[in-house]
Design a protein around this motif. Structure first.
Motif, PDB file in Angstrom:
ATOM      1  N   LEU A 194       0.830  -1.204   0.000  1.00 50.48           N
ATOM      2  CA  LEU A 194       0.000   0.000   0.000  1.00 50.48           C
ATOM      3  C   LEU A 194       0.865   1.255   0.000  1.00 50.48           C
ATOM      4  O   LEU A 194       0.579   2.228  -0.710  1.00 50.48           O
ATOM      5  N   THR A 195       1.940   1.229   0.777  1.00 55.99           N
ATOM      6  CA  THR A 195       2.847   2.381   0.815  1.00 55.99           C
ATOM      7  C   THR A 195       3.580   2.550  -0.505  1.00 55.99           C
ATOM      8  O   THR A 195       3.802   3.685  -0.958  1.00 55.99           O
ATOM      9  N   ASP A 196       3.960   1.443  -1.138  1.00 48.71           N
ATOM     10  CA  ASP A 196       4.594   1.525  -2.461  1.00 48.71           C
ATOM     11  C   ASP A 196       3.703   2.295  -3.428  1.00 48.71           C
ATOM     12  O   ASP A 196       4.179   3.140  -4.205  1.00 48.71           O
ATOM     13  N   HIS A 197       2.410   2.002  -3.389  1.00 52.33           N
ATOM     14  CA  HIS A 197       1.500   2.694  -4.299  1.00 52.33           C
ATOM     15  C   HIS A 197       1.398   4.176  -3.949  1.00 52.33           C
ATOM     16  O   HIS A 197       1.388   5.037  -4.841  1.00 52.33           O
ATOM     17  N   ALA A 198       1.346   4.480  -2.668  1.00 53.08           N
ATOM     18  CA  ALA A 198       1.310   5.886  -2.250  1.00 53.08           C
ATOM     19  C   ALA A 198       2.568   6.623  -2.706  1.00 53.08           C
ATOM     20  O   ALA A 198       2.493   7.763  -3.183  1.00 53.08           O
ATOM     21  N   LEU A 199       3.717   5.985  -2.571  1.00 53.73           N
ATOM     22  CA  LEU A 199       4.971   6.608  -3.008  1.00 53.73           C
ATOM     23  C   LEU A 199       4.971   6.858  -4.516  1.00 53.73           C
ATOM     24  O   LEU A 199       5.495   7.878  -4.985  1.00 53.73           O
ATOM     25  N   GLY A 200       4.375   5.938  -5.260  1.00 47.36           N
ATOM     26  CA  GLY A 200       4.262   6.146  -6.702  1.00 47.36           C
ATOM     27  C   GLY A 200       3.428   7.371  -7.027  1.00 47.36           C
ATOM     28  O   GLY A 200       3.754   8.141  -7.944  1.00 47.36           O
ATOM     29  N   LEU A 201       2.362   7.586  -6.280  1.00 49.30           N
ATOM     30  CA  LEU A 201       1.527   8.769  -6.502  1.00 49.30           C
ATOM     31  C   LEU A 201       2.257  10.048  -6.104  1.00 49.30           C
ATOM     32  O   LEU A 201       2.117  11.078  -6.784  1.00 49.30           O
ATOM     33  N   LEU A 202       3.046   9.999  -5.021  1.00 46.83           N
ATOM     34  CA  LEU A 202       3.829  11.182  -4.639  1.00 46.83           C
ATOM     35  C   LEU A 202       4.758  11.588  -5.775  1.00 46.83           C
ATOM     36  O   LEU A 202       4.936  12.781  -6.050  1.00 46.83           O
ATOM     37  N   ASP A 203       5.342  10.617  -6.406  1.00 46.25           N
ATOM     38  CA  ASP A 203       6.245  10.911  -7.527  1.00 46.25           C
ATOM     39  C   ASP A 203       5.468  11.429  -8.740  1.00 46.25           C
ATOM     40  O   ASP A 203       5.863  12.404  -9.382  1.00 46.25           O
ATOM     41  N   LYS A 204       4.346  10.802  -9.015  1.00 48.09           N
ATOM     42  CA  LYS A 204       3.529  11.162 -10.178  1.00 48.09           C
ATOM     43  C   LYS A 204       2.899  12.538 -10.022  1.00 48.09           C
ATOM     44  O   LYS A 204       2.722  13.277 -10.996  1.00 48.09           O
ATOM     45  N   TRP A 205       2.557  12.910  -8.781  1.00 48.24           N
ATOM     46  CA  TRP A 205       1.809  14.141  -8.519  1.00 48.24           C
ATOM     47  C   TRP A 205       2.684  15.242  -7.917  1.00 48.24           C
ATOM     48  O   TRP A 205       2.176  16.144  -7.239  1.00 48.24           O
ATOM     49  N   GLN A 206       3.968  15.227  -8.191  1.00 46.14           N
ATOM     50  CA  GLN A 206       4.877  16.212  -7.577  1.00 46.14           C
ATOM     51  C   GLN A 206       4.466  17.645  -7.863  1.00 46.14           C
ATOM     52  O   GLN A 206       4.696  18.537  -7.040  1.00 46.14           O
ATOM     53  N   ASN A 207       3.882  17.877  -9.012  1.00 41.75           N
ATOM     54  CA  ASN A 207       3.544  19.245  -9.414  1.00 41.75           C
ATOM     55  C   ASN A 207       2.072  19.582  -9.191  1.00 41.75           C
ATOM     56  O   ASN A 207       1.582  20.597  -9.698  1.00 41.75           O
ATOM     57  N   ASP A 208       1.383  18.737  -8.452  1.00 40.07           N
ATOM     58  CA  ASP A 208      -0.041  18.942  -8.192  1.00 40.07           C
ATOM     59  C   ASP A 208      -0.300  18.984  -6.689  1.00 40.07           C
ATOM     60  O   ASP A 208       0.491  18.488  -5.889  1.00 40.07           O
ATOM     61  N   ASN A 209      -1.424  19.578  -6.310  1.00 38.37           N
ATOM     62  CA  ASN A 209      -1.912  19.401  -4.944  1.00 38.37           C
ATOM     63  C   ASN A 209      -2.675  18.086  -4.879  1.00 38.37           C
ATOM     64  O   ASN A 209      -3.396  17.730  -5.814  1.00 38.37           O
ATOM     65  N   TRP A 210      -2.517  17.381  -3.764  1.00 35.90           N
ATOM     66  CA  TRP A 210      -3.149  16.071  -3.662  1.00 35.90           C
ATOM     67  C   TRP A 210      -3.660  15.787  -2.245  1.00 35.90           C
ATOM     68  O   TRP A 210      -3.205  16.378  -1.272  1.00 35.90           O
ATOM     69  N   PHE A 211      -4.641  14.896  -2.185  1.00 37.43           N
ATOM     70  CA  PHE A 211      -5.149  14.346  -0.942  1.00 37.43           C
ATOM     71  C   PHE A 211      -5.109  12.823  -1.067  1.00 37.43           C
ATOM     72  O   PHE A 211      -5.751  12.242  -1.936  1.00 37.43           O
TER      73      PHE A 211
END
Length: 459
Positions: A194-211
Motif C-alpha cells: 500500500l505504501t509503495d502505491h502511495a509513493l508512486g503517486l507522490l512521484d507522479k503528482w509532484q507538481n499537483d496538490n493532492w489528498f
C-alpha cells in the motif's frame, strides 16, 4: 505487567490539571489559505484497531516507533484524541465527513451488502477535488459502495472487502483487488504494498496538490507480523519477559506501520514538501483487548490499551481513545503535546481552514485543529458518542459525553448512568459518588440525542 503505567497516569493527571455540509463554488474553494501559506498537500493515515498505548510516544516501552515519534515531536501529539465510534465503519465515516455517526445514521460496522455512507453527504475527497486536488483512497474503505462514489478519482486495494485473509501475498480470498495483485508478488507484505502505491503517486503528482487517504488494514486481525520484525522482537524479549501485551506479532505489525510512515516522510522531505503537507495520523478505534473470533484467535488478545478501560467495541476510554498526531510544520507554532480533547470529526473543518474555507462547513460536530497547532486557547466543548449496539468484542449499547475532565456513560441496555472524573482517574476505575457541579452532561447528552433523532435514547 502494568508497572510502568502508573508513571503515565501521573504525567497525564498533572498535565490535565493544567447537519451535512453545504457545497461552495470552485472559485471560493481556490481562495488563499487562511494560514497565508501555499495550499498544503493532505495525507490522512488511518491505522486499523491501533490502541492508544501502542506507540512509543504514547508511553509503550516495547514497541519501536521512531518515525511516528518524530512526527509527534515536530507536530502536535494529542494525548486525549478520540475516535467518534468504537468500531471502524462509523469512525471512518466521521473522518471523511466531519459528522458524528449518529447524524449520518451509520453507527455500526457495515456488513457485506449493507448500505454505507450515503452519497450526497459531502466528503473530504469531494471538497478538495473541487479545489483542484488529486485524490486517492489506498487500502481499507469499509464504507459501502466504492471510493469513486464519494469523490476519489483513484483507488487502490479499496472496496467492499473489509479484511485480508493474510497480510502476505495474495492477501485476500477471492482476489477482489486485481490492481493489488498486479503490483505485487509472492512474499510481499500488505502495508508495504500500500505504501509503495502511495509513493508512486507522490512521484507522479509532484507538481499537483493532492489528498491521499492511506489505510493500512493493520494491525487488525489476522495478527500476522512481517517475519523480519517478528524475529527482531523475539530477539529483544524472551519467554521470561514480564510484559504479556502486546504480543510479539502485534508489535511487529505496529513497527511495520511506523517504518512505512518513515518511508513517506523521507519521500516528502526529498521533494521539499514535508513542511507544507498536512499529515494526520489516527486509528479508527481503540485496540482489540479480547480474543479474536473462531478461526482468528492466533496471537490474540494482541494488546491491552494500557491504563484505559476496555477496548474496541466499547465506549469506555479504551474503545475510543486513540493515537492522534497532526504534523503540519508550516502552520505549527506550538509542538508541545496537547491535552485538549479532540475527535475525528475535527479533521474535515481543519481541511476547510487550510483551504481558506473555514466558513465552508459550519460543522455542528467538529472544529478546526489549526488554532491548537498555533498554540491558541480554544473554548471548552462537549464531545458525544452514540453506539446502540452489542459489539463482537463484548461492548454493550451505550451513549457517552465528555466535557472538560468529566464523562457521563449511559448503559442503554440497563438504563444505568455513571459519571467519571477523567482528570483524576482516566482509567475509569471508580465512579463518581456525586454528580459534577461544573457540567450538566446528562441533559446535554439527552438533548443531543433528541436533536439527532436517535431511536434509542438515554432516559
Amino acid at each position: 505487567m502494568r508497572h510502568f503505567w502508573p508513571f503515565i497516569l501521573l504525567s497525564l493527571w498533572l498535565a490535565a490539571c493544567d447537519s451535512t455540509t453545504v457545497p461552495s463554488s470552485d472559485a471560493a474553494l481556490n481562495a488563499v489559505s487562511a494560514t497565508d501559506l501555499p495550499r498544503p498537500n493532505i495525507l490522512l493515515i488511518v491505522a486499523d484497531d491501533l490502541g492508544w498505548a501502542d506507540l512509543n510516544c504514547y508511553g509503550n516501552p516495547l514497541i519501536k516507533t521512531p518515525h511516528l515519534d518524530e512526527l509527534a515531536r515536530k507536530g502536535v501529539q494529542f494525548m486525549q484524541g478520540y475516535a467518534s465510534a468504537p468500531l471502524g465503519s462509523p469512525s471512518r465515516a466521521s473522518l471523511h465527513t466531519g459528522l458524528y455517526p449518529a447524524r449520518l445514521g451509520l453507527t455500526n460496522d457495515i456488513a457485506a451488502g449493507e448500505k454505507g455512507l450515503r452519497t450526497g453527504t459531502e466528503t473530504l475527497a469531494e471538497l478538495v477535488g473541487r479545489a483542484g486536488y488529486k485524490t486517492a483512497q489506498i487500502g481499507k474503505w469499509a464504507l459501502g459502495a466504492q471510493p469513486a462514489d464519494h469523490g476519489f478519482a483513484e483507488s487502490f486495494a479499496a472496496g467492499a472487502v473489509r479484511q485480508p485473509q493474510s497480510f502476505y501475498h495474495p492477501f485476500f480470498e477471492g482476489e477482489p483487488f486485481p490492481d493489488l495483485l498486479a503490483a505485487t508478488q509472492e512474499g510481499d507484505y500488505l502495508p508495504d504494498a500500500l505504501t509503495d502505491h502511495a509513493l508512486g503517486l507522490l512521484d507522479k503528482w509532484q507538481n499537483d496538490n493532492w489528498f491521499i487517504s492511506l489505510n493500512f488494514y493493520a494491525p487488525h486481525l489476522p495478527i500476522e507480523g512481517r517475519k523480519d520484525q517478528v524475529t527482531a522482537y523475539r530477539q529483544l524479549i524472551d519467554s521470561t519477559h514480564w510484559r504479556k501485551f502486546p504480543t510479539v506479532e502485534y508489535a511487529a505489525m505496529v513497527s511495520v506501520i511506523d517504518e512505512n510512515v518513515g518511508r513517506l516522510m523521507a519521500a516528502l522531505k526529498a521533494q521539499g514538501q514535508l513542511d507544507n503537507t498536512l499529515i494526520v495520523f489516527v486509528s479508527d478505534n481503540g485496540g482489540l483487548h479480547v480474543a479474536g473470533p473462531e478461526g482468528q484467535e492466533r496471537h490474540t488478545p494482541p494488546t491491552d490499551n494500557g491504563i484505559l478501560r476496555a477496548g474496541k467495541g466499547s465506549l469506555f476510554e479504551g474503545g475510543i481513545r486513540i493515537p492522534f498526531i497532526v504534523h503540519y510544520p508550516a502552520a505549527t507554532k506550538n509542538t508541545q503535546a496537547s491535552h485538549i480533547p479532540v475527535i475525528g470529526t475535527d479533521i474535515f473543518p481543519t481541511v476547510c481552514e487550510v483551504l481558506g474555507r473555514q466558513d465552508y462547513s459550519p460543522s455542528p460536530d467538529g472544529r478546526s485543529l489549526l488554532p491548537l497547532l498555533r498554540g491558541e486557547e480554544v473554548p471548552e466543548r462537549t464531545l458525544y458518542w452514540h453506539f446502540p449496539h452489542e459489539s463482537p468484542q463484548g461492548g454493550t449499547p451505550a451513549a457517552a459525553a465528555r466535557r472538560g475532565g468529566f464523562k457521563v456513560y449511559a448503559d442503554l441496555r440497563t438504563d444505568s448512568v455513571f459519571y467519571y472524573n477523567l482528570r483524576q482517574l482516566p482509567d475509569e476505575s471508580l465512579r463518581m459518588a456525586t454528580l459534577p457541579k461544573e457540567v450538566e452532561l446528562l441533559e446535554d447528552l439527552r438533548g443531543w440525542q433528541r436533536e439527532l433523532g436517535a431511536r434509542t435514547r438515554v432516559r
